[in-house]
Each structure stands twice: as C-alpha cells, then as structure tokens.
Design a protein around this motif. Structure first.
Motif, short mmCIF file in Angstrom:
data_model
loop_
_atom_site.label_atom_id
_atom_site.label_comp_id
_atom_site.label_asym_id
_atom_site.label_seq_id
_atom_site.Cartn_x
_atom_site.Cartn_y
_atom_site.Cartn_z
N ASN A 1 -59.61 -35.43 -111.69
CA ASN A 1 -58.94 -34.80 -110.57
C ASN A 1 -59.71 -33.54 -110.20
N LEU A 2 -60.47 -33.61 -109.13
CA LEU A 2 -61.31 -32.48 -108.75
C LEU A 2 -60.58 -31.49 -107.85
N TRP A 3 -60.01 -32.01 -106.78
CA TRP A 3 -59.60 -31.12 -105.69
C TRP A 3 -58.21 -30.53 -105.87
N CYS B 1 -71.16 -43.52 -100.18
CA CYS B 1 -69.87 -42.83 -100.04
C CYS B 1 -69.34 -42.41 -101.40
N LYS B 2 -69.69 -43.19 -102.41
CA LYS B 2 -69.44 -42.83 -103.80
C LYS B 2 -70.78 -42.64 -104.51
N ARG B 3 -70.76 -41.96 -105.64
CA ARG B 3 -71.99 -41.76 -106.40
C ARG B 3 -72.58 -43.11 -106.79
N PRO B 4 -73.87 -43.35 -106.52
CA PRO B 4 -74.51 -44.62 -106.88
C PRO B 4 -74.37 -44.91 -108.37
N THR B 5 -74.18 -46.20 -108.70
CA THR B 5 -73.95 -46.62 -110.07
C THR B 5 -74.94 -47.73 -110.43
N ALA C 1 -67.31 -31.80 -99.80
CA ALA C 1 -67.70 -30.41 -100.04
C ALA C 1 -68.28 -30.13 -101.42
N ILE C 2 -68.61 -31.17 -102.19
CA ILE C 2 -69.25 -30.93 -103.49
C ILE C 2 -70.75 -30.78 -103.32
N TYR D 1 -64.45 -39.21 -104.94
CA TYR D 1 -64.14 -37.83 -105.33
C TYR D 1 -65.02 -36.83 -104.60
N TYR D 2 -66.01 -37.30 -103.86
CA TYR D 2 -66.79 -36.38 -103.04
C TYR D 2 -65.92 -35.71 -101.98
N PHE D 3 -64.87 -36.41 -101.53
CA PHE D 3 -64.04 -35.90 -100.43
C PHE D 3 -62.83 -35.13 -100.96
N ASN D 4 -62.57 -33.97 -100.36
CA ASN D 4 -61.38 -33.22 -100.73
C ASN D 4 -60.20 -33.65 -99.86
N GLN D 5 -59.06 -32.97 -100.04
CA GLN D 5 -57.86 -33.35 -99.32
C GLN D 5 -57.96 -33.10 -97.81
#
Length: 495
Positions: free
Chosen positions: A345-347, A292-296, A470-471, A461-465
């Motif tokens: 802050n992406l979206w 759900c988040k970028r793997p770390t 949508a990335i 941050y993969y998810f928009n508002q």
C-alpha cells in the motif's frame, strides 16, 4: 524517556537507501548518526521478504552501489539471500552497524523551530533529537491486506508474502494465491510442484517477458574480482538495456511507441511457447499497455499454469469462508492454506510511512494528499527544514533502485556542501523551486505510457489516488545524475 543529545542526523530505515545516506553523510564529515530500523536486522525488503523464489527482478550487475560492486553474484538475477548478504557486507565494510538501532518503531517526527532540530518519537515513549532527518522507508514497506468479506473467518493457515512462515510445510496442501503481481510471478512456480492443489486468483493479468537468467561461472566471478573494470562494463551494458526499456518504451512512449509494442509481442510469443490452450492464454494476457505496471521477467510462470494441479480463477472473489473461497458466480474452492501476494500500500499509508510534522505544524501526509504528491528533485519538500525524503514522489529513476540512491547521494553532497560553506543551521527548499520542478515533471509525464497509453485497467501502484504516476522521475538516469550535481543552489533557503 528523552535523549537530550542532538545527533547530527537521524535516518529512518536500514535498507539500501538508508545505508547509502549514512555512507554519504559519513563522507561529508558527520559522525553522530543514528539509523532507526523497525525490523530486527538490516536489509529492508531483502530482510523482510524471504518467500520461495525471491530474487532481484533486474540483472544483478546493476543492483548494487557502483562504488561497491559485488563480484560474487551466483546468477545473472541474484536470489534474495545474496542481496541480504550483500547488505550485511556493505554495513560491515562502511562500519554502519554501530549507528543502527533495530526493533525501533518510529511513530513520528516533529520539527522544533525554536531549537532547530527534529524530535523523533519512538514506540515505547522514547524521544531523540537530530539536526537532520532523512526518511529511507522504501517504496514497498507497507503490506497491503485485501479487503475481502469473511477473510478474518478463514480457519486455515494465512500467509502474507512479506511475512513468510518457513516452518509451515506446504507439501500436500490445497492452497490459494491471491494476486498475480511481481511477487506472485516468482512465488507460484516455486510452490506449485509441492502442493496438492493450487488455485490462483487473478484480478489483473501481468506482462511477463523472458528472463535471461543463468549461473555465473566461478571463473567469471574471479575475473570480476581481479579486474573490476570487466564488471563495470557488464553493468554499463545492463544499465543501458534497462534505460531503453524504461525511458524509451515507458517514459518516451509518444516518440518510441514501437518499443512498447515490440515488448508486448515478445511477451505474447513467450506465453505462446509455453501455453497451448488459447483460452488460458487469453486469460493471462493483460488488457492494458506494456509499462503501465513494472515490467516482470520469468521463464517458468506461464509453465506453472499448465500443471494439472494449478488452476487459474479470473472470476471475482465474493467472500472467504472458514474452509474456502467463493467467487461471484457461486463457485466454491475448498482450501486449507491462503497465501496473500497482494503487494504493498503506497499511496494511503506509505507516503510518508510515519507522521512527519514540519514548520508551522504542516503534516506531510495530509499536505501531500491535499495538494498533490511532490518533492523537489525527489528529496525535499517546502515547510520541512533539514529534511530529506528518500522514498518520495518523482524520485525513482530508472529500473535499479541503486540509480535512485546514488543520484540522491550526489544531491546530498552538493546541498550539504553549500550548508557547510554558508555555515548555516538550516536548509529548506523554496516553494518556487518545488513548484517549477513539479510542473516540469508533470509536463514530461505527458509523453509517457501513463498518459498516452491504455492503463485504466492496470491497477498499477505507479498511480496514486489522483490518477498521477508520481513515483517515477520521467527523465533519463543521465539527467537525474546531472541535475543532482548541478541543481541551482538558490533552490534552497539557508539560515
């Protein structure tokens, strides 16, 4: 001040994306390019970020242009200064510096329909014109500041990780780090031994798996330089592993859920080997699905929390006072240094990072927010002629940003080749092609962990508002490259 010369193209951003675009345009015969960069040097995120522990978070072998491999990485996961050095090497080898203008803050760009070019507005009042506009402002270019009551009253030192202060000595300080994302995973183990006390404020735990990092022996680097094929083989293997991690475990979650669950088990065992305290392990274990988040990746993040001077705080922050942080349970921690690892802050402000006004006065940022984030093949938007957005919705392919860059370069080659063949002045993607692509990407995301997994608490941050991931382009990288070279030419209008 207005520059009346009309450049072939204006590129916004002198990071790897902008340099890749400039290299491709040069190959296509465009000579009069201007690359506008708001910072004082090239390199994008690898110039701006210099916090302790900064390193690439995927194998170095995959983090470079395939046509310009770097045999000199010192480690399997190269430190940040080596990425900066590589960026400088690329700029010098491909003679890009002559096109670059630093300390040029672009405020916006407007399509001039009458003259069929873009007018770019630069802070200070300067305007310049270009036939084509390409935005390469990156996905992680707009720092996110936390909205916490009283933060402006803090009397000590405040450092955001994107503006690290090398002159500030952390030795003996009582510090707090707000944030436990990918940046914090790298930063915390580096600064913990220096500090007298470190309190880490965690809102969302993060999945962390082992990092297969090591020094690359000089003899291996020499072999890479002498026999480039050997490095290409290593790159291919590394890319394959990343492809399985991203495509199978994340994007093809419906069919390969077991890969996702295996990754979770690996992460939990990794933590258990380093932390004995079951209560601490529980606090550090995410309550959302892997991916759900970028793997770390890290070998020492969990170890840092076993130090006597490091404390994990999971109670929400209520306010910040001049000398410390107060949580909602009334507990106050006195600090003299506040470190913000709060990400980007992406979206809200990054899509796009500047105001872009297209045909008929359409504002790109407003249109995206009103009509969903979208871009045909991750590069083009209807009503925006002669415009390519390189850090855009549905463009990120795979885990290496260079995969995205090179697939976009391939798209540019096909598109501009057709523009030249037709002797056209403008190109613009059709609404029909854009809608078809958006529908296809949306449908494919239905198979992903973002749609089928438990992601509601991830704050990714993969998810928009609108709740859309949508990335990422929800296809394999092979598909991204294939379509970049075969997309229907009639997807664009030429005039």
């Amino acid at each position: 001040m207005t520059n009346t010369n009309v450049h072939d193209a204006a590129i916004i951003g002198a990071g790897f994306g902008g340099m890749g675009a400039a290299i491709q345009l040069g190959r296509l015969g465009f000579k009069d390019l201007v690359i506008l960069e708001r910072e004082d040097d090239l390199g994008g995120t690898w110039h701006v970020n210099r916090y302790p522990g900064l390193a690439v978070d995927i194998p170095s072998s995959t983090y470079s242009y395939s046509f310009e491999p770097n045999p000199h990485w010192s480690r399997l996961y190269a430190p940040g200064e080596e990425l900066k050095k590589y960026a400088s090497h690329v700029a010098d080898k491909y003679d890009l510096r002559k096109n670059m203008r630093f300390n040029s803050v672009v405020e916006g760009a407007v399509w001039d329909a009458e003259n069929e070019h873009w007018t770019v507005n630069i802070a200070g009042g300067e305007r310049l014109h270009a036939r084509y506009l390409l935005t390469a402002t990156g996905f992680l270019s707009q720092p996110k500041m936390p909205e916490i009551d009283g933060i402006e009253t803090f009397a000590g030192k405040v450092i955001h990780t994107t503006k690290w202060d090398d002159s500030y000595d952390l030795a003996g300080k009582k510090a707090a780090v707000i944030g436990t994302g990918a940046t914090a995973v790298q930063l915390i183990p580096e600064i913990a031994p220096t500090l007298a006390e470190l309190t880490v404020y965690q809102r969302t735990a993060i999945w962390v798996t082992p990092k297969s990092d090591a020094k690359i022996p000089k003899r291996v680097r020499s072999m890479y330089a002498r026999v480039p094929l050997t490095q290409r083989i290593v790159r291919g293997f590394g890319s394959g592993v990343l492809e399985v991690l991203m495509v199978a475990a994340v994007l093809k979650y419906r069919r390969f859920k077991m890969f996702n669950k295996i990754a979770e088990r690996v992460a939990k065992r990794h933590m258990a080997r380093q932390i004995d305290d079951p209560e601490l392990r529980k606090k550090l274990t995410p309550d959302y699905d892997f991916g759900c988040k970028r793997p770390t990746f890290s070998n020492d993040y969990f170890k840092a929390f076993t130090r006597d001077n490091v404390h994990l705080e999971t109670t929400s922050i209520e306010r910040i006072e001049p000398d410390g942080i107060v949580t909602t349970d009334g507990k106050k921690t006195t600090i003299d240094t506040l470190i913000l690892a709060t990400g980007f802050n992406l979206w809200d402000v990054n899509f796009p990072a500047i105001e872009i006004i297209g045909r008929d006065g359409r504002n790109l940022g407003k249109w995206w927010r009103d009509n969903r984030f979208q871009a045909y093949e991750g590069v083009a938007v209807p009503h925006f002629p002669n415009f390519l957005t390189l850090a855009s919705p549905y463009s990120y392919s795979g885990l290496s940003y260079f995969t995205t860059i090179e697939s976009q370069m391939k798209h540019m080659k096909r598109l501009f080749g057709e523009v030249s063949k037709r002797r056209a002045s403008t190109f613009e993607v059709t609404p029909e092609a854009n809608a078809e692509f958006l529908d296809r990407m949306t449908e494919k995301l239905e198979d992903s962990v973002f749609a089928l997994g438990s992601c509601s608490t991830a704050r990714s941050y993969y998810f928009n508002q609108h709740g859309e991931a949508a990335i990422l382009r929800p296809t394999s990288t092979i598909n991204a490259f294939r379509e970049a070279g075969r997309f229907p030419l009639e997807a664009y209008r030429y005039a």
